[in-house]
Enzyme design. Structure first.
Site, PDB file in Angstrom:
ATOM      1  N   TYR A 107      -1.024   4.408  10.647  1.00  0.00           N
ATOM      2  CA  TYR A 107      -1.395   3.435  11.671  1.00  0.00           C
ATOM      3  C   TYR A 107      -0.197   3.214  12.587  1.00  0.00           C
ATOM      4  O   TYR A 107       0.938   3.086  12.120  1.00  0.00           O
ATOM      5  CB  TYR A 107      -1.788   2.100  11.034  1.00  0.00           C
ATOM      6  N   GLU A 130      -5.796   4.794  13.789  1.00  0.00           N
ATOM      7  CA  GLU A 130      -6.742   3.877  14.437  1.00  0.00           C
ATOM      8  C   GLU A 130      -7.397   4.429  15.694  1.00  0.00           C
ATOM      9  O   GLU A 130      -8.329   3.808  16.225  1.00  0.00           O
ATOM     10  CB  GLU A 130      -6.062   2.533  14.755  1.00  0.00           C
ATOM     11  N   ARG A 181       0.837  -1.192   0.000  1.00  0.00           N
ATOM     12  CA  ARG A 181       0.000   0.000   0.000  1.00  0.00           C
ATOM     13  C   ARG A 181       0.878   1.250   0.000  1.00  0.00           C
ATOM     14  O   ARG A 181       2.083   1.186   0.227  1.00  0.00           O
ATOM     15  CB  ARG A 181      -0.916   0.000   1.229  1.00  0.00           C
ATOM     16  N   HIS A 212      -0.747   1.479  16.313  1.00  0.00           N
ATOM     17  CA  HIS A 212      -1.019   0.321  17.169  1.00  0.00           C
ATOM     18  C   HIS A 212       0.047   0.196  18.274  1.00  0.00           C
ATOM     19  O   HIS A 212       0.703  -0.829  18.423  1.00  0.00           O
ATOM     20  CB  HIS A 212      -1.081  -0.965  16.340  1.00  0.00           C
ATOM     21  N   ASP A 257      -2.780  -7.192  15.525  1.00  0.00           N
ATOM     22  CA  ASP A 257      -1.980  -5.968  15.515  1.00  0.00           C
ATOM     23  C   ASP A 257      -2.133  -5.172  16.802  1.00  0.00           C
ATOM     24  O   ASP A 257      -1.384  -4.225  17.037  1.00  0.00           O
ATOM     25  CB  ASP A 257      -2.291  -5.097  14.291  1.00  0.00           C
ATOM     26  N   LYS A 293       1.499   1.773   7.254  1.00  0.00           N
ATOM     27  CA  LYS A 293       1.827   0.963   8.428  1.00  0.00           C
ATOM     28  C   LYS A 293       2.762   1.712   9.366  1.00  0.00           C
ATOM     29  O   LYS A 293       3.374   2.714   9.020  1.00  0.00           O
ATOM     30  CB  LYS A 293       2.463  -0.359   8.002  1.00  0.00           C
TER      31      LYS A 293
END
Length: 372
Positions: A94, A118, A15, A96, A270, A75
């Site tokens: 993102y 997120e 991506r 996490h 994740d 990511k």
């Protein structure tokens, strides 16, 4: 503002943070965009596509990080990328963090302002930047689970939809949110017998109204978890606590009691994972077996359908990128409480309460920084 888009370097991650149409919106608004060479090439977005909309294409991630005021990724930054972050730079991606102490420490040490997709919320308390990838991951979880159930993959040798005269597979989904709803839709479409467990009676009622008698909805107690996991061919972990580590709802003993060759697809991995036996895997080596149960625990599942995922994600993130570019992080977040919930780390301080609690940092509320 100068916005940087590096090429993603996580294993099998194709991506890209911004597609050319998003870049055009930014350059049309007077901003500059610098994109790493071949950042979008794996999904059919070539350097010339970016140049045509006003981006500057450069040879290395180092140049992108060195020049950009804001880095837009997909990511979480890998270690080599975290080492390139600098004080005052904005990172929008993102993260996490609750399940990643090393990354959190590096972001704290960098002095950067890290805003996580997120944990951004909307006016209804939903997670608009997580939802597109949750939709993709939920649908993929059934594809992946069906493949893992094949005997050659270590599974039970069950066709999830059965055939006339032979029962369909039993699919149990833990969590009735966006991931769980999309997983249920796909599993029912494949004619599996599907059960969703959730602690929200209201959510179970909504699912019952949406899908009717095709879906079995069960209130999640320990007894119910044990009962339905025991009889499942495929279990999908679809639980999310925003910003926090996922509760371990499936114990090691529960895994031992599952059918031989059954499958766990842990979409929640994740954020730590739904099972005590879960650990992150990659698209290169997506599965492992514990107590004769196949575990599929890929932490970037939507990366397997990278083109679809990239465009879906950009549809959601672009308005927020424009806000940051037009106003700067402080003004953009100060005017939007839900956007402010995305701030996880700023100038060496942890600003998200769940991350601070899970990783034992002092919590500095984002509101105090925005007021200051």
């Amino acid at each position: 503002m100068l916005i940087g888009v590096p090429k993603e370097i996580k294993d099998q991650e194709y991506r890209v943070g911004l597609v050319p149409a998003s870049v055009r919106e930014l350059t049309h608004g007077g901003h500059q965009v610098v994109v790493e060479h071949n950042a979008g090439h794996p999904i059919g977005l070539d350097d010339d596509d970016y140049r045509r909309v006003g981006a500057d294409v450069v040879d290395s991630a180092e140049e992108v990080f060195a020049r950009a005021d804001m880095i837009v990724k997909v990511k979480e930054p890998q270690r080599i990328e975290r080492n390139m972050l600098r004080e005052g730079q904005i990172l929008f991606t993102y993260l996490h963090l609750a399940a990643d102490a090393e990354q959190t420490r590096d972001l704290v040490d960098s002095g950067a302002t890290a805003i996580a997709y997120e944990t951004v919320t909307d006016e209804a308390g939903r997670l608009p930047l997580l939802a597109p990838m949750s939709e993709v991951a939920g649908r993929m979880s059934i594809q992946a689970g069906a493949h893992c159930l094949e005997k050659a993959q270590g599974g039970r040798g069950v066709l999830i939809g059965g055939v006339p005269g032979v029962p369909s597979g039993d699919v149990v989904i833990l969590g009735g949110g966006v991931v769980g709803t999309n997983a249920a839709r796909m599993a029912m479409g494949m004619e599996a017998r599907v059960t969703v467990l959730d602690k929200s009676v209201r959510r179970l009622a909504e699912l019952d109204m949406q899908f009717g008698p095709m879906l079995n909805t069960i209130f999640a107690t320990v007894e119910a978890l044990e009962r339905y996991i025991d009889q499942a061919d495929l279990v999908v972990g679809a639980v999310l606590v925003p910003g926090a580590e996922t509760p371990r709802l499936i114990s090691r003993d529960m895994v031992k009691s599952m059918r031989r060759g059954s499958v766990i697809v842990d979409v929640s991995v994740d954020q730590g994972g739904i099972a005590e036996t879960s650990k992150p895997t990659t698209h290169t080596e997506p599965t492992y077996i514990v107590d004769e149960v196949v575990h599929y625990c890929v932490s970037n599942m939507p990366g397997a359908v990278a083109r679809t995922s990239t465009f879906a994600l950009n549809n959601a993130t672009l308005p927020y990128v424009l806000e940051l570019a037009n106003k700067g992080w402080k003004q953009a977040l100060a005017g939007d409480e839900g956007f402010a919930a995305g701030l996880n780390v700023h100038a060496g301080q942890v600003t998200h309460p769940a991350v601070a609690q899970d990783l034992d940092y002092e919590h500095v509320p984002a509101e105090t920084l925005l007021v200051a």
